[in-house]
Design a protein around this motif. Structure first.
Motif, short mmCIF file in Angstrom:
data_model
loop_
_atom_site.label_atom_id
_atom_site.label_comp_id
_atom_site.label_asym_id
_atom_site.label_seq_id
_atom_site.Cartn_x
_atom_site.Cartn_y
_atom_site.Cartn_z
N LYS A 296 0.82 -1.21 0.00
CA LYS A 296 0.00 0.00 0.00
C LYS A 296 0.85 1.26 0.00
O LYS A 296 0.50 2.26 -0.63
CB LYS A 296 -0.94 -0.01 1.21
CG LYS A 296 -1.99 -1.10 1.18
CD LYS A 296 -2.87 -1.00 -0.05
CE LYS A 296 -3.95 -2.07 -0.07
NZ LYS A 296 -4.75 -2.05 -1.33
N ASN A 297 2.00 1.22 0.71
CA ASN A 297 2.87 2.39 0.72
C ASN A 297 3.41 2.69 -0.67
O ASN A 297 3.51 3.86 -1.08
CB ASN A 297 4.03 2.17 1.69
CG ASN A 297 3.60 2.26 3.14
OD1 ASN A 297 2.59 2.88 3.45
ND2 ASN A 297 4.35 1.65 4.04
N ALA B 206 -4.98 7.68 0.12
CA ALA B 206 -4.73 7.22 1.49
C ALA B 206 -6.04 7.04 2.24
O ALA B 206 -6.21 6.08 3.01
CB ALA B 206 -3.83 8.22 2.22
#
Length: 370
Positions: free
Chosen positions: A273-274, A350
């Motif tokens: 995800k980062n 995000a």
């Protein structure tokens, strides 16, 4: 005697409060407290429950989101979530760059006094102090929060709607056209929400002494120009924001797709995800540079019209000149919009990840199967 496992007892306490490792403890407590023994009716009131064993009481404090509570793609909850993400994305970022926006507006209105970025900040600090850098932050926050809600929420809706109209084959073949049409449709609505706040913001930022902010600036503006004056700049605002948003969304979607296709060896769904959020920021920043260039002439018009009572587009072109429309304040706006757009996509995705949705990018959505 064994107690029947009635389905109704499981609804007494929400199941998502507990992780799977707490199930023995939950069941033991419910068995002893919520369901009286069938062969001893007085047990519930006269006896004390036997505490569960140590093994049963071993808690796991990781509380996963239940699969059945996940937000379904393209459901009303999905579009509401995208709308909320747009509020955070646009409202917070525009408020954060208020000092840059303030200097940019003054460079457009009074280039003789505000010659460049450095001298612009110097003049502003000398005349108004630190507080002067954030003049107009309230209409900025409220206006761009409203705009972001409509921009992102309606973009997701129209992108899906036009993909369904086109059908699976055409949606894949003409996906860029779908991105352009969806973003343009959304921005028409978003600017109606933004326009009154933008008019007050520009007047507060470029005319010292006019008002401290939205609370006293709005009644002064309406008294001077009428309620219709709040929408005096709607046409040039559309001229600025619609090309900007079309470039913002279509370029972003294609850049992100290209990054996953050519720069990252693993498929998107196998990336962390980062890493996905880093791709969102990079794609947003690059898209923002193009956005600033294509929308800059209209941005100069908006600033001029909202600062000058009774001015027309012809007056603006005559005073600023065609070259000035394209170049006045452009370097600062490229820095501001590039950073702004990158941050917006980063915050928006995000937020989507936070609520369990995938990040944006990777092609048009699959049309509804009929």
């Amino acid at each position: 005697m064994a107690i029947p496992d009635y389905p109704s007892r499981h609804s007494l306490i929400p199941s998502f409060i507990y992780s799977s490792s707490l199930k023995p403890l939950r069941t033991a407590i419910l068995d002893q407290n919520l369901m009286p023994s069938m062969d001893n009716p007085s047990r519930h009131s006269d006896s004390h429950p036997t505490p569960p064993s140590t093994a049963e009481m071993r808690p796991n404090f990781m509380i996963p989101a239940p699969a059945e509570k996940r937000i379904a793609m393209f459901s009303p909850a999905y579009y509401a979530t995208c709308t909320a993400g747009g509020i955070f994305s646009c409202g917070l970022t525009h408020m954060a760059v208020t000092p840059l926006d303030l200097v940019k507006c003054n460079m457009q209105i009074n280039p003789t006094k505000y010659k460049n970025i450095t001298s612009g900040f110097g003049v502003l600090f000398k005349e108004q102090g630190i507080k002067g850098f954030f003049r107009g932050w309230v209409p900025t926050l409220l206006g761009y929060s409203a705009q972001g809600a409509c921009k992102f929420g309606f973009y997701e809706f129209f992108k899906k709607y036009y993909s369904d109209l086109a059908g699976p084959e055409n949606a894949a073949k003409y996906k860029t056209l779908i991105f352009l049409a969806g973003s343009a449709s959304a921005e028409v609505i978003a600017d109606v929400a933004l326009c009154p706040f933008e008019a007050i913001k520009v007047r507060v930022q470029t005319q010292p002494g006019f008002a401290r902010g939205l609370a006293d600036g709005l009644p002064k503006f309406v008294k001077a120009e009428g309620a219709a004056g709040l929408y005096k700049g709607i046409v040039p605002l559309w001229g600025r924001q619609i090309p900007y948003t079309m470039m913002k969304f279509s370029t972003f979607e294609n850049i992100v797709e290209a990054i996953y296709k050519y720069a990252i060896p693993a498929p998107k769904d196998q990336c962390s995800k980062n890493l996905q959020l880093g791709v969102s920021f990079a794609g947003g920043y690059i898209a923002g540079v193009f956005c600033a260039i294509v929308s800059h002439p209209a941005d100069n018009l908006v600033s001029f019209l909202n600062n000058s009572k009774g001015a027309t587009i012809g007056d603006a072109v005559s005073k600023i000149g065609l070259r000035g429309l394209f170049t006045r304040g452009l370097p600062l706006r490229i820095v501001m919009i590039g950073t702004l757009t990158g941050a917006q996509w980063g915050i928006y995705d995000a937020f989507k990840v936070f609520v369990g949705l995938p990040t944006t990018g990777g092609g048009s959505p699959a049309p509804v199967k009929k």
